[in-house]
Design a protein around this motif. Structure first.
Motif, mmCIF file in Angstrom:
data_model
loop_
_atom_site.group_PDB
_atom_site.id
_atom_site.type_symbol
_atom_site.label_atom_id
_atom_site.label_comp_id
_atom_site.label_asym_id
_atom_site.label_seq_id
_atom_site.Cartn_x
_atom_site.Cartn_y
_atom_site.Cartn_z
ATOM 1 N N ASP A 127 1.040 -0.987 0.005
ATOM 2 C CA ASP A 127 -0.135 -0.215 -0.037
ATOM 3 C C ASP A 127 0.789 1.239 -0.040
ATOM 4 O OD1 ASP A 127 -2.114 -1.520 -0.141
ATOM 5 O OD2 ASP A 127 -2.545 -1.345 1.973
ATOM 6 N N GLU A 128 1.891 1.273 0.850
ATOM 7 C CA GLU A 128 2.632 2.392 0.755
ATOM 8 C C GLU A 128 3.530 2.841 -0.235
ATOM 9 O OE1 GLU A 128 5.132 2.705 4.623
ATOM 10 O OE2 GLU A 128 3.858 1.267 5.304
ATOM 11 N N ARG A 137 2.193 2.177 -3.159
ATOM 12 C CA ARG A 137 1.061 3.110 -4.117
ATOM 13 C C ARG A 137 0.969 4.491 -3.663
ATOM 14 N NH1 ARG A 137 -1.346 -1.786 -3.385
ATOM 15 N NH2 ARG A 137 -2.818 -1.005 -2.040
ATOM 16 N N GLN A 138 0.996 4.228 -2.060
ATOM 17 C CA GLN A 138 0.843 5.701 -1.757
ATOM 18 C C GLN A 138 1.857 6.933 -2.221
ATOM 19 O OE1 GLN A 138 2.194 6.081 2.564
ATOM 20 N NE2 GLN A 138 0.636 7.603 3.010
ATOM 21 N N GLN A 139 3.248 6.302 -2.313
ATOM 22 C CA GLN A 139 4.326 7.304 -2.707
ATOM 23 C C GLN A 139 4.111 7.620 -4.078
ATOM 24 O OE1 GLN A 139 6.362 8.469 -0.712
ATOM 25 N NE2 GLN A 139 5.293 7.553 1.082
ATOM 26 N N VAL A 184 1.321 8.167 -5.398
ATOM 27 C CA VAL A 184 0.285 9.049 -5.489
ATOM 28 C C VAL A 184 0.546 10.290 -4.730
ATOM 29 C CG1 VAL A 184 -2.320 9.256 -5.139
ATOM 30 C CG2 VAL A 184 -1.454 7.199 -5.890
ATOM 31 N N VAL A 185 0.914 10.056 -3.510
ATOM 32 C CA VAL A 185 1.319 11.185 -2.809
ATOM 33 C C VAL A 185 3.006 11.222 -2.364
ATOM 34 C CG1 VAL A 185 0.612 12.331 -0.455
ATOM 35 C CG2 VAL A 185 -1.230 10.796 -1.504
ATOM 36 N N GLU A 244 5.158 13.274 -1.348
ATOM 37 C CA GLU A 244 5.718 14.539 -0.741
ATOM 38 C C GLU A 244 6.700 13.777 0.148
ATOM 39 O OE1 GLU A 244 2.525 14.036 -1.168
ATOM 40 O OE2 GLU A 244 1.841 16.007 -1.732
ATOM 41 N N TYR A 245 6.765 12.577 0.825
ATOM 42 C CA TYR A 245 7.578 12.292 1.878
ATOM 43 C C TYR A 245 8.222 10.927 0.987
ATOM 44 C CZ TYR A 245 5.545 15.364 5.034
ATOM 45 O OH TYR A 245 5.149 16.375 5.689
ATOM 46 N N TRP A 295 10.574 7.898 2.543
ATOM 47 C CA TRP A 295 10.037 6.449 2.585
ATOM 48 C C TRP A 295 11.034 5.446 1.794
ATOM 49 C CZ3 TRP A 295 9.449 3.642 -2.223
ATOM 50 C CH2 TRP A 295 8.792 2.408 -2.108
#
Lengths: 282, 756
Positions: free
Chosen positions: B76-77, B79-81, B83-84, B86-87, B91
């Motif tokens: 999930d993380e 995919r999170q990166q 999409v988002v 910023e960090y 990560w």
């Protein structure tokens, strides 16, 4: 009583066996999904929300959702995206938590709207643990009129470590004010190292006991709390505080925070009892 | 090759120890060889195992990377990166590693839908800002690249936003320090990790699927195996050293405990054999092998017993030797003692020269005495003689009985005069003996031959017995002094030479009978004085010289050659008669010794010879002086010969000891008066009367008488008047060789024919 419920569940099983995974774009690039269990349309639809960083697969809500669906209720089990596209896994504490209470409320709003779009005009929100708080925050913000009732199980505020919440909030506000976006690691709820941007962290931290009790007290819909008397994750005086403000509450003797180890039935019983007490005209 | 029959025990021990060492060395070498084979096999096995291990590790790492990438793609993380983001840096640099999604040897980069990296990496192992071309849009792709000596594995994978993989939201790219991760992920047992290399040029790349084919490695030497090999080699070496030391120690111990005692025992036994063993050493150190000590103890005891036995035997031997050296009859030393002493004396005298005299004693006419009076009395005579001689000799002189009546004495540190004096003392003491006590009336005398060797002539000492023998025979000659010293005068020296020469002549004559030359002396009949017989007289022609009977007969007698010599004489007579050159009717007289007449071969030959009787009457003459030991046999044979027409004559009558006994016991036809008797006839005394009367008595008893030694006409007439039927002597004719006789007869016959 449990035997009667079990027989009821068995008897209804073939008739209501309709389920679907619903995907909704919450924000650009962020798609969330929910399990939609279609039940008796004469009965209110129940939106079951999982706990802190969990998914709809979490046993407490999954079991209850299945049982409620079995009892003829339409159940929607969303998984909050937490700003992760198609999140399928519980988000670990150490992950970068780029999600906020506002985004959670927005997603709840989207799912309530989706239920309404599916013709459900009577919606009962059911939350477990932190999900109860998120639903309470939704109710405290701009609840949809279709939402008729609220069941909070193992309701808990946003807990932080022993440091002063006010200090933390001040620090976070200061970071926000100074546009310091560095991730902050903080003990939040049961996460010792909860890492999040300051503003996102702040959105949760502000939900302390006081704000929660206020939200309980000022809830716009009928409410029922179900609390286990063996819940060690909540504060010692939290139940008393809730009782003090007159929050309707069912106690499940011997149940822990997750209402497992046989207390699922107690949870279901109390939930069904509450649902059955809802007037049809409501 | 011939093996030695016996080998010293030391060599056996050496051979045994050497064999054991060689065997152990061979076993050790074989074990080492096998060990190396095993090591080689293990190395090959290790190589195969290393390959398997490495391939497994590579595959495991590939699967691990693939699994890691799949997990990341579904995380999930991630995919999170996308999409988002910023960090994203946090990560990428921290969160991914804290979550355990990547190892510390790996880096990850996320690329958005535009294939641009979310955020460039500024670290050393930075990933490309654009998704590499090798990456496939919708499937994972991996490849390896040599980046300045560092093998980097890249794994690119697509990331979808939904589980149905419909919405591609970006790519992930993992860069792995392949070798480091390979070593980190795996514990290599058979592969030498330092040797793992990828055959890839710097900057080049190849698909990960070709990784195995291009990887190079060496098998790790099994440390346990090396340790075992080292331990085995050390153990082998230690074993060999231990064996060598043990063998040396064993050899020393064996040498000390077994070889040395055995050698000592062997030396003791050798010493015993040589009579040098000293069985009573001062506290000999005991042998450490009990069996050997027992043997040594037994040997010493045995030696003690042997020595005692030897002492006993020595004592007995001395007694036996003494007895063996003593003459049982006379008590004096015997011939054995004589031979031993003579040998010893000769050596001593040669070493220490001194004057030595050798005395040889011989009893005169002992055989006739013995025969006449019996052996018992003969023995007694010998005993008395020996007693007399012992008495006469000096205290340290020894008397030896050489045999029969012959004695000898060796006088050391003497002179010829002393020897002669002692000899005369012997004669005197013997003369003083009273043999009449034994019933013997005849005088008993001895002849003594003396040989002397001066101190400066010891080289001729070996000649002494022979010289004494010659001297003794000289002494025995009639008319001689009964004591004769060899070399006394020229005559004796000559006789000695002759005697010495005639001994060889006799033996050669016997071997070559032609050397015996017969001479014939006429015997005339009386009163007609015609030749009736020829007396055959033997001579020996030796080196063109004639040896007369007086010279060689003693040799014949002393050597007991009478029979052989008489046979030779008969052969010559037979030859002469067979030549038929003697006138018919003339007889032949043949002299025989008394010993021969009793010999069958002589009698047999005489019978053969009797075939001449038809032409030549044959007469056998037996000397009255000779000893007839077997009277009965002689009489039998003489009777037999008489039947063969032989006449028997008693020769030399009047010189012997028993004339009447012989006449009484033997069938005698003719009695030949010795010249000593005939010479009496010419005298006018009582002796002449006795002889005359005796002759008449004989004639009246029927005997025919022959007078010997007729040298004068007077004597011839005398015997003719007395009735002698035959006469011979130099007056009537000298002995002539057969050839001369035949020639003479032929001349006479021619003269007679001429006169007629």
């Amino acid at each position: 009583m449990r035997i009667k419920l079990f027989c009821l569940l068995i008897g209804f099983l073939p008739a209501v066996a309709q389920a679907a995974i619903i995907d909704l774009d919450m924000r650009p690039g962020i798609r969330a999904n929910a399990e939609y269990l279609v039940g008796d349309r004469s009965k209110p639809a129940v939106l079951l929300l999982h706990g802190f960083l969990q998914t709809r697969e979490f046993s407490t809500v999954a079991t209850l959702g299945s049982s409620l669906h079995d009892a003829g209720y339409t159940v929607l089990l969303p998984t909050l995206s937490l700003n992760i596209p198609n999140r399928k896994q519980s988000l670990v504490c150490e992950a970068i938590h780029q999600h906020s209470m506002e985004e959670d409320i927005a997603e709840i709003t989207r799912w309530v709207s989706w239920l309404k779009s599916r013709g459900h005009q009577r919606i009962v929100l059911f939350g477990h643990s932190f999900g109860s708080l998120q639903l309470l925050a939704y109710l405290n913000a701009r609840p949809d009129p279709a939402v008729k009732a609220y069941v909070g199980t193992s309701l808990i505020e946003t807990r932080i470590a022993s440091s002063s919440r006010n200090t933390l909030i001040a620090d976070l506000n200061d970071r926000i004010e100074h546009k310091q976006t560095d991730l902050v690691t903080q003990s939040v709820s049961f996460c010792n190292k909860y890492t999040a941007p300051p503003d996102d962290l702040l959105s949760y931290v502000v939900w302390d006991e006081t704000r929660t009790l206020k939200a309980v007290k000022t809830r716009p819909v009928r409410m029922q709390l179900i609390m286990g008397d063996a819940d060690e994750m909540i504060g010692r005086n939290w139940v008393k505080a809730l009782q003090h403000i007159g929050a309707p509450m069912n106690h499940v003797r011997g149940a822990n925070h997750f209402m497992d180890a046989g207390h699922e039935f107690d949870l279901l019983e109390h939930t069904l009892n509450f649902l059955q007490t809802l007037p049809v005209s409501l | 090759m011939k093996l030695p029959t016996s080998v010293p025990i030391k060599q056996i021990a050496l051979i045994f120890i050497s064999s054991v060492l060689v065997l152990v060395s061979l076993i050790g070498g074989f074990a080492l060889h096998e060990m190396r084979n095993v090591s080689r096999n293990l190395m090959q096995s290790n190589q195969a195992l290393a390959r398997t291990e490495l391939v497994t590790a590579v595959e495991h790492l590939s699967n691990h990377i693939k699994s890691q990438a799949d997990t990341l793609a579904r995380w999930d993380e991630t995919r999170q990166q996308l999409v988002v983001p910023e960090y994203y840096s946090y990560w990428r640099d921290q969160r991914v590693y804290e979550s355990g999604m990547l190892s510390r040897f790996a880096r990850i980069a996320l690329y958005g839908q535009s294939d641009a990296i979310l955020s460039p990496d500024t670290t050393k192992n930075s990933l490309p800002t654009k998704l590499p071309a090798e990456a496939s849009p919708h499937s994972p792709t991996s490849w390896v690249q040599n980046e300045a000596g560092v093998v980097a594995l890249y794994y690119a994978f697509p990331v979808y936003s939904d589980g149905r993989r419909l919405a591609l939201i970006g790519h992930g790219l993992i860069r792995l320090d392949y070798m480091a991760e390979l070593l980190n992920q795996n514990r290599f047992r058979f592969t030498d990790t330092a040797s793992i290399k990828l055959a890839l040029e710097p900057g080049a790349s190849l698909p990960a699927s070709d990784l195995v084919k291009n990887i190079r490695f060496d098998a790790r030497t099994d440390p346990d195996q090396i340790r075992f090999q080292r331990l085995f080699s050390r153990a082998l070496l230690a074993l060999l050293l231990l064996l060598v030391v043990t063998a040396l120690l064993g050899f020393v111990v064996h040498n000390r405990l077994l070889v040395r005692p055995l050698r000592q025992l062997s030396e003791d036994i050798d010493a015993m054999r040589q009579g040098k063993f000293d069985s009573s050493p001062e506290q000999p150190s005991p042998m450490q092998i009990s069996e050997l000590e027992n043997i040594r103890h037994s040997l010493v005891n045995y030696q003690h017993q042997l020595r005692e036995l030897h002492g006993s035997l020595e004592h007995q031997n001395r007694e036996f030797r003494s007895q063996a050296r003593q003459d049982v009859l006379t008590g004096c030393y015997n011939r054995r003692a004589y031979e031993e002493d003579w040998t010893r004396f000769r050596e001593e005298i040669k070493a220490v020269p001194q004057g030595v005299a050798f005395l040889l004693f011989d009893c005169d006419r002992f055989k006739s005495i013995n025969d006449t009076y019996g052996h018992a009395k003969g023995d007694r005579v010998l005993t008395l003689i020996a007693d007399a001689l012992v008495m006469a000799l000096r205290a340290n002189d020894r008397l030896y009985r050489l045999g029969g009546d012959e004695f000898a004495a060796i006088l050391l540190r003497t002179t010829p005069a002393q020897a002669r004096q002692i000899a005369q003392r012997c004669q005197s003491l013997l003369d003083a003996k009273k043999f009449s006590d034994l019933g013997i009336n005849e005088p008993i005398s001895i002849s003594i031959g003396i040989a002397f060797c001066a101190a400066d002539q010891v080289a001729h000492i070996d000649e002494l017995p022979k010289q004494a023998d010659i001297a003794m025979y000289t002494a025995k000659q009639p008319g001689r002094n009964r004591v004769a010293l060899f070399g006394d005068d020229v005559e004796r020296a000559s006789q000695t030479l002759v005697a010495s020469r005639e001994t060889s002549a006799v033996f050669q004559a016997l071997a070559t009978p032609n050397m015996i030359e017969m001479h014939y002396q006429a015997i005339h009949g009386l009163p007609g004085r015609e030749v009736k017989y020829y007396e055959a007289l033997a001579r020996i022609r030796y080196h063109d010289k004639l040896i007369m009977p007086a010279a060689f007969l003693p040799v014949v007698s002393s050597r007991r050659l009478e029979t052989s010599f008489d046979l030779a004489v008969l052969q010559q007579v037979d030859l002469n008669l067979s030549s038929k050159q003697l006138p018919d009717g003339v007889g032949v007289c043949i002299n025989l010794t008394a010993q021969s007449i009793s010999q069958p071969e002589i009698v047999s030959y005489l019978l053969e010879l009797s075939r001449h009787n038809t032409r030549h009457p044959l007469m056998i003459e037996i000397a009255e002086t000779s000893l007839i030991t077997q009277v009965d046999a002689a009489r039998t044979y003489l009777d037999l010969l008489r039947t063969a027409q032989y006449r028997i004559a008693m020769d030399d009558f009047g010189t012997g000891h028993s004339p009447l006994r012989y006449l009484a016991d033997l069938p005698v036809d003719v009695v030949k008066f010795d010249i000593s008797l005939v010479s009496k006839l010419e005298e006018n005394n009582r002796a002449a009367q006795v002889v005359t009367d005796f002759a008449r008595m004989m004639i009246s008893a029927g005997y025919s008488l022959t007078a010997e030694g007729i040298e004068t006409e007077t004597a011839l007439r005398k015997v003719e008047s007395m009735g002698f039927s035959l006469a011979q002597g130099f007056l009537l004719g000298h002995p002539l060789p057969f050839g001369q006789l035949v020639a003479q007869l032929a001349t006479k016959e021619s003269d007679d024919a001429h006169q007629a």
